[in-house]
Design an enzyme around this catalytic site. Sequence first.
Site, PDB file in Angstrom:
ATOM      1  N   ASP A   6      75.192  38.699  89.565  1.00 20.19           N
ATOM      2  CA  ASP A   6      75.682  39.061  88.228  1.00 20.19           C
ATOM      3  C   ASP A   6      76.354  37.912  87.475  1.00 20.19           C
ATOM      4  O   ASP A   6      77.138  37.153  88.047  1.00 20.19           O
ATOM      5  CB  ASP A   6      76.736  40.165  88.330  1.00 20.19           C
ATOM      6  CG  ASP A   6      76.279  41.372  89.104  1.00 20.19           C
ATOM      7  OD1 ASP A   6      75.157  41.356  89.644  1.00 20.19           O
ATOM      8  OD2 ASP A   6      77.049  42.336  89.191  1.00 20.19           O
ATOM      9  N   GLU A  46      77.163  51.047  87.195  1.00 22.27           N
ATOM     10  CA  GLU A  46      77.808  49.759  87.435  1.00 22.27           C
ATOM     11  C   GLU A  46      77.877  48.964  86.134  1.00 22.27           C
ATOM     12  O   GLU A  46      77.235  49.284  85.134  1.00 22.27           O
ATOM     13  CB  GLU A  46      77.016  48.952  88.474  1.00 22.27           C
ATOM     14  CG  GLU A  46      76.834  49.634  89.816  1.00 22.27           C
ATOM     15  CD  GLU A  46      76.074  48.761  90.791  1.00 22.27           C
ATOM     16  OE1 GLU A  46      76.648  48.426  91.838  1.00 22.27           O
ATOM     17  OE2 GLU A  46      74.914  48.407  90.525  1.00 22.27           O
TER      18      GLU A  46
END
Length: 509
Positions: free
Chosen positions: A45, A225
């Site tokens: 990420d 998420e």
Amino acid sequence: MLRKKLILLILLLPAIKVLSQKKEVPTPQWRPKYHFTPEKNWTNDPNGLLFLNGEFQLYYQHNPFENKWGHMSWGHATSKDMIQWRHLPVAIPEIVTKDTTTWIYSGSAVVDKNNTSGFGINGKPPIIAIFTADQPKQHKESQFIAYSNNNGLSYTQYSHNPVIDLNKSDFRDPNVFWYEPAKQWIMTVSMVNEHMVRIYGSKNLKEWTRLSDFGPAGYTRNGWECPSLLPLVVDNDPKNIKWVMLVSSGGDHGPLIQYFVGDFDGETFKDDNNGTKVLPVDYGDAFYAAIAWRDAPQNKKVLLGWMQDGRRETYPWKGQMSIPHDLSLKTTEEGLRLVQEPSSFVTKSLAKYSTEKALLKKNMPINDTRINLSKERPFAGNSYWIEAEFAVDKAKKVGFNIVENPDITKNVTVGYDAEHGQLFIDCTISEMGNKSRRNLEQRAPLKAINGVVKIQVLVDNSSLEVFGNGGEKVISTMIYPDINATNLSVFAEGKAVIKNMKIWDFNQK
């Protein structure tokens, strides 16, 4: 825990596919040239995106020691143009004590201009990183902060961490911004298994008050998420602002980021569609965990995502970032919809990193044929950028055959299906016999405008991103062509005209 399952799948797929394959074989043919990759080792990420002192700051999930997931820390890089990146030392390493190990999971960073936290020194505002601290032995995730007084090069952990602790195993990915009307910081953070985004407020980044919850809504078959809440311009009118909630939530056919359009009053986000619609950010299978630069020049909101699928091993790095997307909203027949264009901060630098003369075509008929473009390209490789406009009112399909091998028996097809009104990527031929490839065809609904469709095709060795009609629809995926599969051709089924086409070939990094 979707992301952990996704990462586990990425780790296992190559081993399942080729158990005898030697590890640590360099794969320079798949290293992107105009997308970010770390110099070496694992990334996932993007984190803590800031624009600071004329540079784009990128933090990212990183394993400093191995080319696989683990030892989660924040890597760090900077760029002036989002193409050429300067790699810096790890900014926030994992915390190891005799009692526990704390991994530094995803989060955000802010410049505390008014020193609300009190961490600034000598009148200089500190940078505050807000992130999830994962403690595997305790099966616990909580929210930590750390501060920097050296322009984000390194961080000191707050001595009274955690700042939010619900004693949960899945509670992560805080995204923080300053909300001026209420004179306070706002945090969105994921209640993963509840399919909710919790919204907190704080005056000082250290003490947080629960304001509201959003969800469940939209897609809920996997955990939620990486939430974020952004104000976006509608129809290019800076006075018309709507709020968009982004949530990474997995999908039935690969990673899914969904978005909701609505209003935010400083405490509560209200979705215009009452949570009834699933609106994908991307229609491909390799775009996930995206967050935005909130403070880019010209007040732009610029989205960046992680791209990876785990079907092949790459070395000495694993994982890459997408092209940055400039975000806005557009009024359509279906309602307000997200528009994503390759960021202008990137496009204005195309000529700098590509060949001296781009390939140009205008008003070229292509009638039931395939035209080889490779001989006209000054630098033939698999790192290039295509912008094309097709007149398609008499065509069934138009598009490009990319990463063709020399005998034209394998390729990936990218284009527009005029009969069905769909932008598409078709990997059927290139992946013939490859059982690890689940999504051979990926499609997005797209209408031609007055018989014309615009397609941008971004090929960068192992990544493929396709934008339709100026970013109305986007499809992102990963490809792994053979070294000699560098041919490129344009085709039409039926009668079509290339109204305009330009191809930039990248010959440097």
